[in-house]
Design a protein around this motif. Structure first.
Motif, PDB file in Angstrom:
ATOM      1  N   GLY A  52      -0.630 -10.901   4.373  1.00  0.00           N
ATOM      2  CA  GLY A  52      -1.960 -10.387   4.761  1.00  0.00           C
ATOM      3  C   GLY A  52      -2.069 -10.574   6.419  1.00  0.00           C
ATOM      4  O   GLY A  52      -1.452 -11.224   6.910  1.00  0.00           O
ATOM      5  N   CYS A  57     -12.355  -7.943   5.456  1.00  0.00           N
ATOM      6  CA  CYS A  57     -12.439  -6.563   5.326  1.00  0.00           C
ATOM      7  C   CYS A  57     -14.179  -6.302   5.620  1.00  0.00           C
ATOM      8  O   CYS A  57     -15.219  -6.797   5.118  1.00  0.00           O
ATOM      9  CB  CYS A  57     -12.701  -6.197   3.651  1.00  0.00           C
ATOM     10  SG  CYS A  57     -13.162  -4.723   3.184  1.00  0.00           S
ATOM     11  N   GLY A  63     -13.402  -9.788   1.091  1.00  0.00           N
ATOM     12  CA  GLY A  63     -11.842  -9.877   0.888  1.00  0.00           C
ATOM     13  C   GLY A  63     -11.255  -9.999   2.538  1.00  0.00           C
ATOM     14  O   GLY A  63     -11.855  -9.629   3.470  1.00  0.00           O
ATOM     15  N   VAL A  66      -4.726  -6.769   3.497  1.00  0.00           N
ATOM     16  CA  VAL A  66      -3.410  -6.966   3.423  1.00  0.00           C
ATOM     17  C   VAL A  66      -2.665  -5.856   3.596  1.00  0.00           C
ATOM     18  O   VAL A  66      -2.923  -4.580   3.482  1.00  0.00           O
ATOM     19  CB  VAL A  66      -3.248  -7.481   1.907  1.00  0.00           C
ATOM     20  CG1 VAL A  66      -3.702  -8.987   1.866  1.00  0.00           C
ATOM     21  CG2 VAL A  66      -3.700  -6.646   0.862  1.00  0.00           C
ATOM     22  N   LYS A  68       0.039  -2.804   2.645  1.00  0.00           N
ATOM     23  CA  LYS A  68       0.603  -2.550   1.360  1.00  0.00           C
ATOM     24  C   LYS A  68       1.625  -1.293   1.555  1.00  0.00           C
ATOM     25  O   LYS A  68       1.502  -0.874   2.689  1.00  0.00           O
ATOM     26  CB  LYS A  68      -0.323  -1.893   0.351  1.00  0.00           C
ATOM     27  CG  LYS A  68      -1.344  -3.254  -0.090  1.00  0.00           C
ATOM     28  CD  LYS A  68      -2.220  -2.748  -1.171  1.00  0.00           C
ATOM     29  CE  LYS A  68      -3.015  -3.964  -1.722  1.00  0.00           C
ATOM     30  NZ  LYS A  68      -3.877  -3.588  -2.717  1.00  0.00           N
ATOM     31  N   TYR A  77      -3.095  -0.828   5.203  1.00  0.00           N
ATOM     32  CA  TYR A  77      -3.542  -2.160   5.092  1.00  0.00           C
ATOM     33  C   TYR A  77      -4.868  -1.770   4.099  1.00  0.00           C
ATOM     34  O   TYR A  77      -5.762  -0.652   4.465  1.00  0.00           O
ATOM     35  CB  TYR A  77      -4.209  -2.459   6.462  1.00  0.00           C
ATOM     36  CG  TYR A  77      -2.844  -2.821   7.349  1.00  0.00           C
ATOM     37  CD1 TYR A  77      -2.436  -4.344   7.371  1.00  0.00           C
ATOM     38  CD2 TYR A  77      -2.148  -1.943   8.161  1.00  0.00           C
ATOM     39  CE1 TYR A  77      -1.454  -4.645   7.953  1.00  0.00           C
ATOM     40  CE2 TYR A  77      -1.236  -2.047   8.742  1.00  0.00           C
ATOM     41  CZ  TYR A  77      -0.582  -3.400   8.988  1.00  0.00           C
ATOM     42  OH  TYR A  77       0.574  -3.898   9.498  1.00  0.00           O
ATOM     43  N   CYS A  79      -8.112  -3.599   1.398  1.00  0.00           N
ATOM     44  CA  CYS A  79      -8.820  -4.801   0.936  1.00  0.00           C
ATOM     45  C   CYS A  79      -7.967  -5.500  -0.236  1.00  0.00           C
ATOM     46  O   CYS A  79      -7.846  -4.614  -1.083  1.00  0.00           O
ATOM     47  CB  CYS A  79     -10.142  -4.538   0.700  1.00  0.00           C
ATOM     48  SG  CYS A  79     -11.337  -5.835   0.139  1.00  0.00           S
ATOM     49  N   ASP A  80      -8.286  -6.791  -0.324  1.00  0.00           N
ATOM     50  CA  ASP A  80      -7.127  -7.396  -1.421  1.00  0.00           C
ATOM     51  C   ASP A  80      -8.211  -7.573  -2.593  1.00  0.00           C
ATOM     52  O   ASP A  80      -7.951  -7.987  -3.716  1.00  0.00           O
ATOM     53  CB  ASP A  80      -6.907  -8.765  -1.112  1.00  0.00           C
ATOM     54  CG  ASP A  80      -7.815  -9.840  -0.672  1.00  0.00           C
ATOM     55  OD1 ASP A  80      -9.107  -9.493  -0.583  1.00  0.00           O
ATOM     56  OD2 ASP A  80      -7.578 -10.836  -0.204  1.00  0.00           O
ATOM     57  N   GLN A  81      -9.593  -7.075  -2.428  1.00  0.00           N
ATOM     58  CA  GLN A  81     -10.614  -7.023  -3.421  1.00  0.00           C
ATOM     59  C   GLN A  81     -10.654  -5.700  -4.271  1.00  0.00           C
ATOM     60  O   GLN A  81     -11.277  -5.523  -5.241  1.00  0.00           O
ATOM     61  CB  GLN A  81     -11.848  -7.372  -3.058  1.00  0.00           C
ATOM     62  CG  GLN A  81     -12.259  -8.583  -2.349  1.00  0.00           C
ATOM     63  CD  GLN A  81     -12.058  -9.817  -3.412  1.00  0.00           C
ATOM     64  OE1 GLN A  81     -12.488  -9.735  -4.377  1.00  0.00           O
ATOM     65  NE2 GLN A  81     -11.258 -10.925  -2.906  1.00  0.00           N
ATOM     66  N   TYR A  82      -9.523  -4.912  -4.182  1.00  0.00           N
ATOM     67  CA  TYR A  82      -9.350  -3.693  -4.704  1.00  0.00           C
ATOM     68  C   TYR A  82      -9.229  -3.833  -6.362  1.00  0.00           C
ATOM     69  O   TYR A  82      -8.471  -4.706  -6.660  1.00  0.00           O
ATOM     70  CB  TYR A  82      -8.003  -2.872  -4.515  1.00  0.00           C
ATOM     71  CG  TYR A  82      -7.778  -1.567  -4.887  1.00  0.00           C
ATOM     72  CD1 TYR A  82      -8.258  -0.521  -4.792  1.00  0.00           C
ATOM     73  CD2 TYR A  82      -7.000  -1.484  -6.174  1.00  0.00           C
ATOM     74  CE1 TYR A  82      -8.385   0.949  -5.248  1.00  0.00           C
ATOM     75  CE2 TYR A  82      -6.744  -0.291  -6.898  1.00  0.00           C
ATOM     76  CZ  TYR A  82      -7.604   0.845  -6.281  1.00  0.00           C
ATOM     77  OH  TYR A  82      -7.005   1.977  -6.983  1.00  0.00           O
ATOM     78  N   SER A  88      -9.554   0.926   3.199  1.00  0.00           N
ATOM     79  CA  SER A  88      -8.108   0.978   3.736  1.00  0.00           C
ATOM     80  C   SER A  88      -8.245   1.725   5.111  1.00  0.00           C
ATOM     81  O   SER A  88      -8.482   2.637   5.293  1.00  0.00           O
ATOM     82  CB  SER A  88      -7.347   1.789   2.481  1.00  0.00           C
ATOM     83  OG  SER A  88      -7.272   2.904   2.780  1.00  0.00           O
TER      84      SER A  88
END
Length: 131
Positions: A52, A57, A63, A66, A68, A77, A79-82, A88
């Protein structure tokens, strides 16, 4: 003749699920990192996994963004809270505040003339000078 690159190679890092050793392995879609305890533990991730960025975010403020890869192989990129937060962006984020609209995130855009930062907010047209 031996193919050492096809044999799993230990990375010396513990698996986040079972604490066994992680290994660099080769599958039919390329290299990946997997647990040495397979099939008991099926943890795996991409070989070029990026944990990340330091950018928070701006949508949910909980979040981190990160890196992807889309199904077409493009990096983005998110949010890791998806799936709670679906924010994004397509360019690498920079944790800086926009001087024009005060949006808490700028994006790093590379052009043929050089690199510049642009605002992540679609309604703002801020662009920094070329660096």
């Amino acid at each position: 003749m031996t193919d050492n690159f096809l044999e799993p190679q230990s990375l010396g890092v513990p698996c986040p699920r079972c604490e066994r050793d992680l290994q660099l392995k080769k599958g039919r879609f390329g290299l990946y990192v997997g647990c040495s305890g397979y099939p008991d533990c099926d943890y795996m991730t991409a070989a070029d996994f990026d944990p990340g960025t330091d950018a928070a975010c701006p949508a949910c403020q909980q979040g981190k963004l990160v890196q992807k890869t889309s199904r077409f192989g493009n990096s983005f990129y998110a949010c890791d809270q998806y799936p709670k937060c679906k924010f994004s962006v397509n360019l690498p984020p920079v944790q800086e505040q926009c001087p024009k609209c005060q949006f808490p995130l700028l994006l790093k855009k590379k052009t043929s003339a050089g690199e510049r930062w642009i605002c992540a907010d679609d309604s703002c047209d801020y662009k920094s000078s070329i660096k």
